[in-house]
Design a protein around this motif. Structure first.
Motif, PDB file in Angstrom:
ATOM      1  N   PRO A   1       0.813  -1.223   0.000  1.00 46.00           N
ATOM      2  CA  PRO A   1       0.000   0.000   0.000  1.00 46.00           C
ATOM      3  C   PRO A   1       0.852   1.282   0.000  1.00 46.00           C
ATOM      4  N   VAL A   2       1.989   1.262   0.698  1.00 48.87           N
ATOM      5  CA  VAL A   2       2.859   2.443   0.725  1.00 48.87           C
ATOM      6  C   VAL A   2       3.454   2.675  -0.666  1.00 48.87           C
ATOM      7  N   ILE A   3       3.922   1.616  -1.299  1.00 47.53           N
ATOM      8  CA  ILE A   3       4.512   1.760  -2.635  1.00 47.53           C
ATOM      9  C   ILE A   3       3.454   2.228  -3.638  1.00 47.53           C
ATOM     10  N   GLN A   4       2.245   1.679  -3.552  1.00 48.94           N
ATOM     11  CA  GLN A   4       1.167   2.127  -4.441  1.00 48.94           C
ATOM     12  C   GLN A   4       0.861   3.604  -4.220  1.00 48.94           C
ATOM     13  N   CYS A   5       0.892   4.003  -2.973  1.00 45.38           N
ATOM     14  CA  CYS A   5       0.656   5.416  -2.648  1.00 45.38           C
ATOM     15  C   CYS A   5       1.750   6.289  -3.272  1.00 45.38           C
ATOM     16  N   MET A   6       2.999   5.847  -3.157  1.00 44.53           N
ATOM     17  CA  MET A   6       4.109   6.618  -3.738  1.00 44.53           C
ATOM     18  C   MET A   6       3.996   6.683  -5.261  1.00 44.53           C
ATOM     19  N   LEU A   7       3.536   5.609  -5.886  1.00 43.24           N
ATOM     20  CA  LEU A   7       3.308   5.639  -7.333  1.00 43.24           C
ATOM     21  C   LEU A   7       2.262   6.702  -7.681  1.00 43.24           C
ATOM     22  N   ARG A   8       1.236   6.754  -6.882  1.00 41.34           N
ATOM     23  CA  ARG A   8       0.190   7.759  -7.121  1.00 41.34           C
ATOM     24  C   ARG A   8       0.752   9.163  -6.905  1.00 41.34           C
ATOM     25  N   PHE A   9       1.514   9.351  -5.828  1.00 41.06           N
ATOM     26  CA  PHE A   9       2.110  10.664  -5.566  1.00 41.06           C
ATOM     27  C   PHE A   9       3.099  11.066  -6.652  1.00 41.06           C
ATOM     28  N   SER A  10       3.730  10.094  -7.290  1.00 40.48           N
ATOM     29  CA  SER A  10       4.693  10.410  -8.351  1.00 40.48           C
ATOM     30  C   SER A  10       4.003  11.025  -9.568  1.00 40.48           C
ATOM     31  N   LEU A  11       2.676  10.978  -9.612  1.00 33.32           N
ATOM     32  CA  LEU A  11       1.887  11.599 -10.684  1.00 33.32           C
ATOM     33  C   LEU A  11       1.284  12.929 -10.256  1.00 33.32           C
ATOM     34  N   SER A  12       1.602  13.378  -9.070  1.00 35.90           N
ATOM     35  CA  SER A  12       1.018  14.591  -8.514  1.00 35.90           C
ATOM     36  C   SER A  12       1.407  15.830  -9.324  1.00 35.90           C
ATOM     37  N   ALA A  13       0.530  16.813  -9.319  1.00 32.73           N
ATOM     38  CA  ALA A  13       0.831  18.105  -9.941  1.00 32.73           C
ATOM     39  C   ALA A  13       1.827  18.893  -9.088  1.00 32.73           C
ATOM     40  N   SER A  14       1.956  18.520  -7.829  1.00 30.87           N
ATOM     41  CA  SER A  14       2.918  19.174  -6.939  1.00 30.87           C
ATOM     42  C   SER A  14       4.310  18.628  -7.228  1.00 30.87           C
ATOM     43  N   THR A  15       5.196  19.484  -7.673  1.00 31.69           N
ATOM     44  CA  THR A  15       6.556  19.055  -7.985  1.00 31.69           C
ATOM     45  C   THR A  15       7.253  18.497  -6.755  1.00 31.69           C
ATOM     46  N   ARG A  16       7.045  19.124  -5.594  1.00 27.39           N
ATOM     47  CA  ARG A  16       7.692  18.637  -4.369  1.00 27.39           C
ATOM     48  C   ARG A  16       7.258  17.221  -4.039  1.00 27.39           C
ATOM     49  N   LEU A  17       5.952  16.980  -4.091  1.00 22.42           N
ATOM     50  CA  LEU A  17       5.435  15.648  -3.767  1.00 22.42           C
ATOM     51  C   LEU A  17       5.857  14.633  -4.831  1.00 22.42           C
ATOM     52  N   GLN A  18       5.786  15.024  -6.072  1.00 20.04           N
ATOM     53  CA  GLN A  18       6.185  14.156  -7.172  1.00 20.04           C
ATOM     54  C   GLN A  18       7.648  13.733  -7.029  1.00 20.04           C
ATOM     55  N   ASN A  19       8.522  14.695  -6.787  1.00 20.36           N
ATOM     56  CA  ASN A  19       9.950  14.396  -6.662  1.00 20.36           C
ATOM     57  C   ASN A  19      10.249  13.526  -5.446  1.00 20.36           C
ATOM     58  N   LEU A  20       9.624  13.833  -4.317  1.00 16.96           N
ATOM     59  CA  LEU A  20       9.853  13.056  -3.106  1.00 16.96           C
ATOM     60  C   LEU A  20       9.389  11.610  -3.293  1.00 16.96           C
ATOM     61  N   ALA A  21       8.235  11.434  -3.925  1.00 15.47           N
ATOM     62  CA  ALA A  21       7.721  10.080  -4.173  1.00 15.47           C
ATOM     63  C   ALA A  21       8.657   9.309  -5.107  1.00 15.47           C
ATOM     64  N   GLN A  22       9.175   9.983  -6.124  1.00 19.22           N
ATOM     65  CA  GLN A  22      10.091   9.312  -7.056  1.00 19.22           C
ATOM     66  C   GLN A  22      11.389   8.908  -6.352  1.00 19.22           C
ATOM     67  N   ILE A  23      11.886   9.765  -5.468  1.00 17.24           N
ATOM     68  CA  ILE A  23      13.089   9.417  -4.694  1.00 17.24           C
ATOM     69  C   ILE A  23      12.803   8.205  -3.808  1.00 17.24           C
ATOM     70  N   PHE A  24      11.641   8.202  -3.151  1.00 14.54           N
ATOM     71  CA  PHE A  24      11.270   7.069  -2.304  1.00 14.54           C
ATOM     72  C   PHE A  24      11.269   5.777  -3.120  1.00 14.54           C
ATOM     73  N   LEU A  25      10.628   5.812  -4.283  1.00 15.17           N
ATOM     74  CA  LEU A  25      10.521   4.622  -5.121  1.00 15.17           C
ATOM     75  C   LEU A  25      11.889   4.152  -5.622  1.00 15.17           C
ATOM     76  N   GLN A  26      12.755   5.084  -5.981  1.00 13.53           N
ATOM     77  CA  GLN A  26      14.072   4.727  -6.518  1.00 13.53           C
ATOM     78  C   GLN A  26      15.042   4.265  -5.435  1.00 13.53           C
ATOM     79  N   ASP A  27      15.023   4.947  -4.293  1.00 14.43           N
ATOM     80  CA  ASP A  27      16.047   4.701  -3.274  1.00 14.43           C
ATOM     81  C   ASP A  27      15.649   3.699  -2.191  1.00 14.43           C
TER      82      ASP A  27
END
Length: 198
Positions: A140-166
């Motif tokens: 559920p956390v990873i799915q949430c981060m995938l959803r956040f990676s599509l956010s219009a908010s650049t901050r949230l999008q970038n943070l979610a992408q870092i979470f998923l990658q790292d």
């Protein structure tokens, strides 16, 4: 607006922090509680205060406040935890005290600042040892981060992408993507956010 706690200027940092904690516990005013919690979250940014904050059980106060109905209290509480969890002792305390589910719940907040602090806190709590706390990278956390990676908010999008990658393996991300393709995700984006169009 809460008044400054009445503290003898000679009692020092511990005395001042104790006065803040006492005011938080005794006041009936929501505004005063919010202001005091904001002050404690700011004090949590300074490593010189960590020992005092642990002694005064401020980590428990922050964890307890994550369950409050007031979005403002939750925002300041997760901000305080985020400030504290870069320290190994505080990190272990949060993990041992069962703080992870409370932090994960903050991912569904309509307040973007709360969500950003929750994601950052999960990153700080993650260990380089795979599998040490699997709930931090649960499906559920990873799915949430995938959803956040599509956010219009650049901050949230970038943070979610870092979470998923790292913090997630490619296999975990692929599995979450396949699950997402077959189900609706129940965690909404923070207020005023819409997914970007592909």
């Amino acid at each position: 607006m809460a008044q400054k706690p009445k503290v003898d200027p000679h009692v020092g940092r511990l005395g001042y922090l104790q006065a803040l904690v006492t005011e938080f516990q005794e006041t009936q005013s929501r505004d005063a509680k919010e202001q005091v919690l904001a002050n404690l979250a700011n004090f949590a940014y300074d490593p010189n205060n960590y020992q005092y904050l642990r002694q005064l059980q401020v980590l428990d106060l922050f964890l307890d406040s994550l369950s409050e109905e007031s979005e403002t209290l939750v925002e300041f509480a997760i901000g305080g935890l985020c400030n504290l969890c870069s320290d190994r002792t505080n990190k272990e305390y949060i993990l041992q005290a069962g703080g992870v589910p409370l932090i994960i719940n903050c991912l569904s907040s309509p307040n973007e600042e709360t969500v950003l602090s929750a994601v950052t806190t999960l990153m700080y709590l993650s260990s380089p040892r795979p599998g040490s706390h699997p709930e931090l990278t649960s499906m559920p956390v990873i799915q949430c981060m995938l959803r956040f990676s599509l956010s219009a908010s650049t901050r949230l999008q970038n943070l979610a992408q870092i979470f998923l990658q790292d913090f997630c393996s490619p296999g975990q991300v692929a599995e979450a993507q396949s699950w997402q393709a077959h189900s609706a995700l129940g965690i909404p984006l923070p207020r005023n956010e819409t997914p970007q169009q592909p």
